[in-house]
Design a protein around this motif. Structure first.
Motif, PDB file in Angstrom:
ATOM      1  N   TYR A  81       0.861  -1.184   0.000  1.00  0.00           N
ATOM      2  CA  TYR A  81       0.000   0.000   0.000  1.00  0.00           C
ATOM      3  C   TYR A  81       0.892   1.226   0.000  1.00  0.00           C
ATOM      4  CZ  TYR A  81       1.003  -0.739   4.977  1.00  0.00           C
ATOM      5  OH  TYR A  81       1.626  -0.978   6.170  1.00  0.00           O
ATOM      6  N   SER A  82       0.337   2.329  -0.448  1.00  0.00           N
ATOM      7  CA  SER A  82       1.124   3.554  -0.568  1.00  0.00           C
ATOM      8  C   SER A  82       1.188   4.283   0.763  1.00  0.00           C
ATOM      9  CB  SER A  82       0.525   4.474  -1.629  1.00  0.00           C
ATOM     10  OG  SER A  82      -0.747   4.934  -1.216  1.00  0.00           O
ATOM     11  N   ASP A  83       2.152   5.162   0.870  1.00  0.00           N
ATOM     12  CA  ASP A  83       2.331   5.982   2.064  1.00  0.00           C
ATOM     13  C   ASP A  83       2.206   7.441   1.640  1.00  0.00           C
ATOM     14  OD1 ASP A  83       3.096   7.335   4.288  1.00  0.00           O
ATOM     15  OD2 ASP A  83       5.021   6.344   4.539  1.00  0.00           O
ATOM     16  N   PRO A  84       1.079   8.091   1.915  1.00  0.00           N
ATOM     17  CA  PRO A  84       0.882   9.457   1.442  1.00  0.00           C
ATOM     18  C   PRO A  84       1.842  10.469   2.059  1.00  0.00           C
ATOM     19  CG  PRO A  84      -0.868   8.809   2.965  1.00  0.00           C
ATOM     20  CD  PRO A  84      -0.081   7.581   2.659  1.00  0.00           C
ATOM     21  N   SER A 143       2.134   5.307  -7.436  1.00  0.00           N
ATOM     22  CA  SER A 143       2.125   4.290  -6.398  1.00  0.00           C
ATOM     23  C   SER A 143       1.871   2.905  -6.981  1.00  0.00           C
ATOM     24  CB  SER A 143       1.035   4.616  -5.366  1.00  0.00           C
ATOM     25  OG  SER A 143       0.832   3.523  -4.507  1.00  0.00           O
ATOM     26  N   LYS A 144       2.640   1.941  -6.501  1.00  0.00           N
ATOM     27  CA  LYS A 144       2.462   0.555  -6.954  1.00  0.00           C
ATOM     28  C   LYS A 144       1.536  -0.223  -6.018  1.00  0.00           C
ATOM     29  CE  LYS A 144       5.409   0.804 -10.403  1.00  0.00           C
ATOM     30  NZ  LYS A 144       5.748   2.242 -10.288  1.00  0.00           N
ATOM     31  N   GLY A 145       1.119   0.421  -4.930  1.00  0.00           N
ATOM     32  CA  GLY A 145       0.299  -0.282  -3.957  1.00  0.00           C
ATOM     33  C   GLY A 145      -1.085   0.311  -3.824  1.00  0.00           C
ATOM     34  N   VAL A 146      -1.873  -0.285  -2.939  1.00  0.00           N
ATOM     35  CA  VAL A 146      -3.213   0.212  -2.624  1.00  0.00           C
ATOM     36  C   VAL A 146      -3.076   1.612  -2.025  1.00  0.00           C
ATOM     37  CG1 VAL A 146      -5.260  -0.161  -1.196  1.00  0.00           C
ATOM     38  CG2 VAL A 146      -4.059  -2.121  -2.207  1.00  0.00           C
ATOM     39  N   ARG A 147      -3.915   2.528  -2.469  1.00  0.00           N
ATOM     40  CA  ARG A 147      -3.863   3.888  -1.937  1.00  0.00           C
ATOM     41  C   ARG A 147      -4.942   4.063  -0.874  1.00  0.00           C
ATOM     42  NH1 ARG A 147      -3.501   6.923  -7.682  1.00  0.00           N
ATOM     43  NH2 ARG A 147      -4.518   5.006  -8.335  1.00  0.00           N
ATOM     44  N   ILE A 148      -4.508   4.405   0.323  1.00  0.00           N
ATOM     45  CA  ILE A 148      -5.416   4.617   1.453  1.00  0.00           C
ATOM     46  C   ILE A 148      -5.364   6.100   1.786  1.00  0.00           C
ATOM     47  CG2 ILE A 148      -5.977   3.955   3.820  1.00  0.00           C
ATOM     48  CD1 ILE A 148      -4.316   1.405   3.374  1.00  0.00           C
ATOM     49  N   MET A 149      -6.493   6.794   1.644  1.00  0.00           N
ATOM     50  CA  MET A 149      -6.487   8.246   1.812  1.00  0.00           C
ATOM     51  C   MET A 149      -7.870   8.746   2.179  1.00  0.00           C
ATOM     52  SD  MET A 149      -6.334   9.430  -2.188  1.00  0.00           S
ATOM     53  CE  MET A 149      -4.871   8.481  -2.514  1.00  0.00           C
ATOM     54  N   THR A 150      -7.947  10.045   2.438  1.00  0.00           N
ATOM     55  CA  THR A 150      -9.240  10.645   2.742  1.00  0.00           C
ATOM     56  C   THR A 150     -10.030  10.870   1.464  1.00  0.00           C
ATOM     57  OG1 THR A 150      -8.371  12.897   2.601  1.00  0.00           O
ATOM     58  CG2 THR A 150      -8.288  11.804   4.756  1.00  0.00           C
ATOM     59  N   MET A 151     -11.330  11.053   1.640  1.00  0.00           N
ATOM     60  CA  MET A 151     -12.203  11.268   0.482  1.00  0.00           C
ATOM     61  C   MET A 151     -11.772  12.491  -0.329  1.00  0.00           C
ATOM     62  SD  MET A 151     -15.938  10.528   2.169  1.00  0.00           S
ATOM     63  CE  MET A 151     -16.378   8.914   2.834  1.00  0.00           C
ATOM     64  N   GLY A 152     -11.438  13.573   0.369  1.00  0.00           N
ATOM     65  CA  GLY A 152     -11.032  14.781  -0.330  1.00  0.00           C
ATOM     66  C   GLY A 152      -9.749  14.591  -1.118  1.00  0.00           C
TER      67      GLY A 152
END
Length: 636
Positions: A365-368, A535-544
């Protein structure tokens, strides 16, 4: 772009008269960006061709448009800009206009936290939290053009802050990002002969994200004889934190009488089930004007959608990880094509348990915050500040940053130099170098001795290295490569391997011909955008944060009453947040919620620890009913 086949709605836009105003109201995935680029390409193929400027609000949108524009030789004549970069370019072209400290200097996140806000809080005599309120209140006044007062700020504190900030920004020589459009507004008002604004047509993408100040800037440019095309979607207006509102684009045709109105309602992105569910959410806003309903393109797949309930937050996190594993292993969806969206994620309260479960599966997963941490390491930070001094030897923020990074030089020494600057009516950088020449008379002994050693080494290095080209950079130097070749040693450490790779990537992304100072200012923000996009992984972030993205699969976690909508938040905007989140997906859309919560997530939104919870009322009566997540996962 070669395979762009315009729909009937888009064909009308491509025939638009460039001398007239227009609004393009385009839902998610309807091909707005492609249409704008095709329109510019058509206009610039005419002889004579109009001078066109394309503006947008976000860096991500600018990058997307820039990529599409680059595929059209005619359209590429004018690179897209953000509102903020447009303000910078105009103010730099008109020295003295805008009333900002010179040279223009905007602190990055590290500098803002450790230098600007830390020293300003001490000067005002307030806590960091109090200072944040004061700065937000000041920015809101710029953005809304109306006085706004935070009830938790007393008038004495406000007055003290105003005086201290005006002093502080001159001494440290910085400009806040939020004040750039406000400064451009002042320059437009006071200087009718501003150069660099002789456009025939101004195309403003993401128009719904503009606040009152931005809108007035556009209006003032239009009043100089420029037509305006406003493109966007009021249903995706989610920037009220900077005083943007959907009314800006909704009232465009009233504010620009005689403007043409072009709706685009056929989405090429979302399956019919996704559109049906998302439309139910947004159409539940009783204040939303009637408009054409978003429709899927003919032949679009229905898509896979579900609303899943789980016993608690731990089971929900495991369920999300299982969904992702199923998408990757059984549906061949690359991890980079999966979004996990959250309404909020203070201190990682929602993302941490999801990441912990993904770690067990081996799915990346990605790291924002990766780039933010990258440029904050001591070595990388030292290198960046040293290059800032090559651009401007008296850069106050760069000097203060280097001293902050030096062991044994603390707040007492910084405040000693600040006091000298205040007394001498000069900048921190000039006061520091003058005090250095005088041997730091009356300064704190130990910190002064440490500062002497550092400053001597820095000046010796600066003298030994030629300053880079001027701000115009006519030779087109690849600044990232140049930095890598120039750095090295104990004074200016070489960039870490990861930062070096990022700098080389930015050389390909940033418009050639920019000066070194502008390049340095874009490393952190554009680096973040680039890392997110690649990003090569799953992106976990806020809706905005997901606005503008398109993926195969989206999982929206914690769709619960009290979390979405948030308590005391504007219900219309809360609906728009959820609508934006739901319309990122092409094929798979899942919502999850927990029937009970304990621990940190139970205190998000409306605290409801261990009590029964319900899914968001925004989903009531919709086409998708909630079902047990554990049971659903058994059949995958």
């Amino acid at each position: 772009m070669a395979d762009f086949i315009p729909t009937v709605e888009q064909q009308k836009i491509l025939r638009h008269d460039a001398s007239k105003n227009a609004r393009i109201l385009a839902g998610p995935g309807t091909g707005k960006s492609a249409t704008l680029v095709a329109l510019i390409d058509n206009l610039l193929s005419h002889k004579p061709s109009p001078r066109v400027k394309l503006l947008t609000f976000t860096r991500a949108a600018t990058g997307e448009l820039a990529k599409k524009v680059s595929e059209h030789p005619a359209a590429a004549a004018e690179r897209p800009s953000t509102i903020h970069s447009f303000a910078i370019a105009t103010l730099l072209q008109n020295p003295g206009a805008g009333g900002l400290p010179k040279p223009l200097r905007i602190a990055d996140d590290w500098e803002d936290k450790h230098i600007v806000r830390a020293t300003l809080a001490r000067r005002v005599g307030v806590t960091q939290k109090q200072l944040d309120r004061l700065i937000k209140e000041m920015a809101a006044n710029w953005e809304s053009l109306t006085p706004e007062k935070n009830q938790r700020v007393d008038k004495e504190m406000r007055a003290r802050f105003t005086g201290a900030w005006n002093e502080h920004r001159k001494i440290y020589g910085y400009t806040l990002l939020a004040e750039l459009p406000y400064a451009l507004r002042g320059a437009l008002r006071d200087h009718p002969d501003l150069e660099g604004l002789d456009y025939d047509l101004l195309i403003v993408d993401e128009y719904q994200d503009l606040n009152a100040c931005d809108l007035e800037v556009i209006r003032m440019i239009a009043d100089r004889g420029c037509a305006v095309i406003a493109a966007g979607d009021d249903d995706q207006s989610v920037y009220s934190f900077r005083r943007a509102a959907p009314e800006g684009i909704r009232s465009f045709c009233d504010n620009y009488p005689g403007a043409s109105d072009y709706p685009i309602s056929i989405t090429q992105r979302c399956g019919s089930k996704i559109i049906s569910w998302a439309s139910h959410v947004i159409e539940g806003d009783p204040d939303r004007p009637n408009k054409k309903r978003l429709r899927p393109a003919q032949g679009s797949p229905a898509g896979c959608v579900a609303l899943l309930s789980f016993a608690d937050e731990r089971v929900e996190a495991k369920g999300i990880a299982k969904l992702i594993r199923w998408l990757v292993e059984d549906q061949d969806v690359p991890p980079s094509e999966i979004l996990v969206l959250l309404r909020g994620d203070h201190n990682g309260m929602f993302s941490k348990p999801i990441k912990a479960e993904l770690d067990k599966t081996g799915i990346t997963y990605s790291d924002p915050d990766f780039v933010k941490r990258l440029v904050a390491t001591r070595e990388n930070r030292t290198m960046l500040e040293m290059f800032r001094l090559l651009v401007h030897r008296e850069d106050s923020i760069a000097w203060a940053s280097l001293l902050r990074l030096t062991q044994g030089v603390g707040d007492v020494f910084l405040d000693y130099i600040y006091k000298r600057a205040r007394t001498g009516r000069t900048t921190f950088g000039k006061a520091l170098l003058a005090a250095f020449e005088e041997g730091f008379a009356n300064g704190p002994t130990r910190p002064s001795n440490r500062a002497k050693a550092v400053i001597s080494q820095v000046l010796e290095w600066l003298d030994a290295h030629p300053a880079p080209e001027g701000e115009d950079n006519e030779s087109g130097i690849a600044w990232g490569q140049w930095m890598i070749e120039t750095a090295g040693g104990s004074i200016v450490p070489s960039p870490s391997e990861v930062l070096a790779k990022l700098l080389l990537s930015l050389d390909e992304l940033i418009e050639s011909g920019q000066g070194f100072g502008r390049y340095l200012g874009q490393i952190a923000p554009l680096g973040k955008d680039l890392a997110l996009a690649e990003s090569k992984g799953v992106r976990i972030m806020t809706m905005g944060g997901a606005k503008g993205l398109t993926v195969q699969a989206t999982i929206i976690a914690a769709i619960e009453e009290g979390i979405i909508p948030r308590p005391e938040a504007d219900l219309g905007e809360e609906r728009r947040f959820l609508y934006v989140a739901m319309t990122r997906a092409r094929a798979f859309l899942f919502g999850t919620w927990a029937r009970r919560r304990r621990g940190p997530t139970a205190r998000a939104g409306v605290p409801n620890v261990a009590m029964r919870r319900q899914y968001s009322t925004f989903l009531d009566g919709g086409p998708i009913e909630s079902q047990d997540g554990a049971g659903f996962l058994k059949f995958l």
